[in-house]
Design a protein around this motif. Sequence first.
Motif, PDB file in Angstrom:
ATOM      1  N   CYS A 323       0.823  -1.211   0.000  1.00  0.00           N
ATOM      2  CA  CYS A 323       0.000   0.000   0.000  1.00  0.00           C
ATOM      3  C   CYS A 323       0.859   1.264   0.000  1.00  0.00           C
ATOM      4  CB  CYS A 323      -0.926   0.001   1.209  1.00  0.00           C
ATOM      5  SG  CYS A 323      -2.296  -1.160   1.089  1.00  0.00           S
ATOM      6  N   ARG A 327       0.427   4.651  -2.384  1.00  0.00           N
ATOM      7  CA  ARG A 327      -0.392   5.598  -1.617  1.00  0.00           C
ATOM      8  C   ARG A 327      -0.525   6.932  -2.333  1.00  0.00           C
ATOM      9  NH1 ARG A 327      -3.009   6.399   2.530  1.00  0.00           N
ATOM     10  NH2 ARG A 327      -2.693   4.273   3.237  1.00  0.00           N
ATOM     11  N   LEU A 337      -7.260   3.372   1.069  1.00  0.00           N
ATOM     12  CA  LEU A 337      -6.525   2.106   1.149  1.00  0.00           C
ATOM     13  C   LEU A 337      -6.676   1.560   2.557  1.00  0.00           C
ATOM     14  CD1 LEU A 337      -3.142   2.782  -0.727  1.00  0.00           C
ATOM     15  CD2 LEU A 337      -5.032   1.360  -1.483  1.00  0.00           C
ATOM     16  N   VAL A 361      -2.455  -4.535  -6.181  1.00  0.00           N
ATOM     17  CA  VAL A 361      -2.901  -3.259  -5.627  1.00  0.00           C
ATOM     18  C   VAL A 361      -2.776  -2.149  -6.664  1.00  0.00           C
ATOM     19  CG1 VAL A 361      -2.450  -1.527  -3.849  1.00  0.00           C
ATOM     20  CG2 VAL A 361      -2.366  -3.948  -3.278  1.00  0.00           C
TER      21      VAL A 361
END
Length: 601
Positions: A323, A327, A337, A361
């Motif tokens: 993540c 970000r 997230l 992701v």
Amino acid sequence: MNASATDTEAEGPVAPDPTTDAGQRLLRLQVDILIGHLPGMVLGTTVLSSGAALILLHQGMGRWQVALWWAAMAAYSAARLLLWRVLRRQATTASSATRRARLLTLSSGLAGALWGALSWFFFTPQDPLSIALVVAILCGILSSSTQSIGAYWPAHAAFALPCTLPFAIRCLMEPSESLTILGVLSLLYLAFTSAFARTIPRSLAAQLGLQLQNEALVRELTQARDAAIASERDKSRFLAAASHDLRQPLHAMGLFVPALQAQLESRQPATDVIRQILERMKMVLAGVGHLLDLLLDMSRLEAGTVEPRRSATHCSAAMHRACASVRAQADARGLRLRVLGSGLWVHTDPDVLHTILLNLVSNAVRYTPRGSVLLTARRRGGSVELAVRDSGIGIPPDDQPRLFEAYFQARNAGHDPTRLRGFGLGLAIVQRLAGLLGTEVTVRSRLGQGSVFRFDLPGCAPPALLPDLPDRPLLAAGQCVLVIDDDEQILVAMSLLLDSWGVAALTARTLAEARTRMAEASVRPSLALLDHHLSHGASPQDNVGRLRSWLAPGVPIVIVTGDTSSQAMRQVAALDVQVWHKPVDPVLLRGLLQPAGPAAD
């Protein structure tokens, strides 16, 4: 079955189905051979039985007995001809082969019995000429049957035994020594022809085995050819996409640079505009770096240099790490997230797991215009299920079966506003990496409602001793980095970047120059960045060895390379150093200067 067999082919049997069992195919081949020989055997039986009847009549045998035997032979020949006409209409199939084999074996047995009746009912021991006639007929008919029906051993045995044994028994029953010897010889001849007949099916089986091998080889070659054609087609499509998708960001950079220059040369630079240009340039460079990372991952997989090194890995740390890498993109799009499942551990390679999660992701953020991306870890028995969920555009149902194929992209992939879609490599890399970990990634998606990607990893207990975190970063302000690269632009850029962080930069184009700079410097390097290919031609192994002998013990060396060939991948994998691939993300280098920022929410 009987007489001299002319190899007349049946009009109908087709080539065996290559997908059936080898034993079934052999039986079908044997049945087709017997069917093909039926017309020749009927003709031979008719001619030979008619000649034998005339000779028997000439020898004074009973007319009614001879006529009855000949009529039986003629009727049976007609029945066999009718049988051939029926069987040739349809090809022998896997379901009909056994039934036809039994029918033809019974037909052979009846033919053998009729020929055996010749020697039983017309056996005249006092007439040597008649005995000689019977012996000649039986020997001829037995020899011809070996060729015509020997392909199927049960059919040959069904014919040979009732054909020969009556004559042998009659000879052995007579007190004459010569007839006894003749009976023994007839049994020996039966054994000889039977032994020879048994070799025919073996030869057929061997030939069929070679045929099956050849067919398998042809199929493999055809599949390899088709795969090569498909690969070339996919690569051509890939090159076309690469040409477009790499030109796009270069075109954007070509516009951003003069726009930025104009602002800097303006009497009243607009700070907000400059900041916006810089952010856009960072996004473009990040997108290009992502594409090149995908190509690098595929090259490493093709080169076979990815070898999982499994250890206890904290799920929450792995998910937060993925993540953290996206970000900025998520924040720019207003996405949330989230990570759930902080207490679970898995036994896996943390770096391979990071690449899988990062690709999933990144895709989730790229194709989610609004909403959230959720990473979860749940225990499933002895395993842990990791999942990446998003509320994005979803995947069309028709595209989902091909989603993990290399170079394939869903039809709605064009919805990515960055236009940097990864050439359809990301999920192919994910699936191949998952295979290295002994798992498989599955997808469930609804168009317009989002997608869920899942995979399982073996769970494990936390390690007894958690690894100690360093008290301070590897580098700090005031320390020194040695940079060796034969590209002047890279040396200047790296020097400016390190200086902006308060870290001294020793730059050199060759190892000899680097040694001179180190001798002149007042600060010893705490880190060395070495280009993979220097222009003087020494191997990377030699360069690393020489550099290591000049540096203080424990100073890390990082190989920086832009070569993604299979040979280069294997070469750098063999070196006991860290490897960075160009373009190097400044965040990666910055991480050596200070602790990582806060984790994802």
